[in-house]
Design an enzyme around this catalytic site. Structure first.
Site, short mmCIF file in Angstrom:
data_model
loop_
_atom_site.label_atom_id
_atom_site.label_comp_id
_atom_site.label_asym_id
_atom_site.label_seq_id
_atom_site.Cartn_x
_atom_site.Cartn_y
_atom_site.Cartn_z
N GLY A 10 0.80 -1.21 0.00
CA GLY A 10 0.00 0.00 0.00
C GLY A 10 0.83 1.27 0.00
CB ALA A 78 -5.93 -0.42 8.45
CE1 TYR A 180 -8.67 4.13 9.71
CE2 TYR A 180 -8.61 6.49 10.17
CZ TYR A 180 -7.96 5.30 9.85
OH TYR A 180 -6.60 5.29 9.69
NE ARG A 248 -7.69 17.65 9.69
CZ ARG A 248 -8.66 18.31 10.27
NH1 ARG A 248 -8.40 19.31 11.11
NH2 ARG A 248 -9.93 17.99 10.04
#
Length: 367
Positions: A10, A78, A180, A248
């Site tokens: 991934g 995940a 999540y 963020r």
């Protein structure tokens, strides 16, 4: 050291495999190639330098086979992102929590005692806030009516005054706000229980907003940087939710990969039966609007559009203090924000065909 990397094909996992190889370790990749992470399946084997197993982490027999001769596990497999709606809850819980339980049971049986887990900053809910009158406070979830009215900043829950956002550390209370996030916190609890029950050692790296080459394209499960980059690849303006002022901590994927390698090298020195969480962020906050503008500028446009739209379950501000990871593991992020964004603006995305294979309208940005 031979390291099993679940989800190693991934976005983050493949960078970890490359970083492990560069440090002289031997990665073993186990990946189910779920469509949410791999819209276009990679050629097999996707990582020729690593031993490759195409299997699901929920398959106990496959995991047991993958663990043979392994010294440590780096668990990245995940389902990620907020998803589309609550109908995703069974899939998230099955993949993230059942998958982690199957892996840990197999590790216990195989005698593999060292684990580094891909955690997430979403376990905190909102980040740190301070009120001028009441000090550190924890605002609750934002109401749909407030968001619809454009009141995006959470007020002090005591007096209603404006709050000052700050950096959250690992001792902050956890408060997952969506499915999540709940599954990521459950993964940590499972890892801590496994460590205590088997005299093992576990570390969770709570990733903040990871971005960089190889992010998945055009999927509701990707992060905001991927949404923006996908829009720009289509010749469309990035759509910025709320007013773009959400803070963020954008951290480059190569820095996150380096954190995983250092944590894997350090975890065996921790006392048996212990679990430790670490924030993995750049330590330099930027707003979502700043990311959209920097990415659009580096890509050559179009300019972002601030929509005022919102998603219930999103938090307003969440930025990291990564002092613990720096002090205890010796990790330092190396990629500056603007340098990383300039690279990302022109890097390939996961699931994106080579330019020669894409339609001319998409290659040129024509509509």
């Amino acid at each position: 050291m031979r390291v099993l990397v679940t989800g190693g094909a991934g976005f983050i996992g493949s960078h970890i495999v490359a970083a492990l190889t560069a440090r002289g370790h031997e990665p073993v990749v186990l990946d189910a190639l779920l469509p949410s992470a791999h819209p276009v399946p990679p050629a097999l084997p996707p990582l020729p330098a690593a031993r490759w197993l195409h299997a699901d982490v929920r398959d106990g027999a496959a995991v047991a086979g993958a663990l043979r001769g392994v010294d440590a596990v780096c668990h990245q497999a995940a389902m990620v992102g907020l998803g589309k709606d609550f109908a995703d809850a069974p899939a998230y819980t099955d993949c993230n929590d059942v998958g982690t339980a199957v892996l840990l049971a197999a590790m216990a049986a195989a005698g593999v005692r060292d684990l580094v887990l891909a955690g997430s900053m979403v376990v905190y809910g909102e980040g740190r806030y301070d009120c001028a009158r009441h000090g550190r406070v924890g605002p609750g979830p934002r109401a749909a009516g407030e968001l619809a009215a454009g009141r995006f900043e959470p007020p002090c829950p005591v007096c209603g005054a404006p709050l000052a956002p700050g950096l959250v550390d690992e001792d902050a209370p956890t408060d997952p706000r969506n499915v999540y996030a709940t599954t990521k916190l459950a993964q940590e609890h499972l890892a801590a229980s496994w460590a205590r029950a088997t005299d093992s050692r576990a570390v969770a790296l709570r990733y903040h907003n990871v971005y960089g080459p190889g992010m998945p394209r055009d999927t509701p499960y990707a992060g905001v940087a991927s949404f923006f980059r996908s829009s720009l690849a289509r010749g469309e303006a990035p759509q910025v939710f709320e007013d773009g002022g959400q803070r963020r901590d954008f951290v480059h994927v190569r820095d996150v990969a380096a954190a995983n390698v250092l944590a894997l090298e350090a975890v065996s020195g921790r006392p048996p039966g212990t679990f430790r969480a670490y924030n993995a962020g750049s330590g330099t906050p930027h707003t979502v609007g700043e990311m959209a503008r920097a990415l659009a500028d580096a890509h050559g446009g179009p300019a972002p559009v601030v929509t005022g739209r919102f998603r219930l379950g999103d938090v307003r501000h969440i930025t990291a203090s990564s002092a613990r990871l720096r002090d205890e593991i010796g990790w330092r992020p190396q990629v500056e924000f603007l340098d990383g964004v300039r690279e990302f603006a022109h890097a390939g995305l996961r699931g994106q065909a080579p330019a020669a294979a894409r339609p001319a309208a998409e290659r040129t940005g024509a509509r």
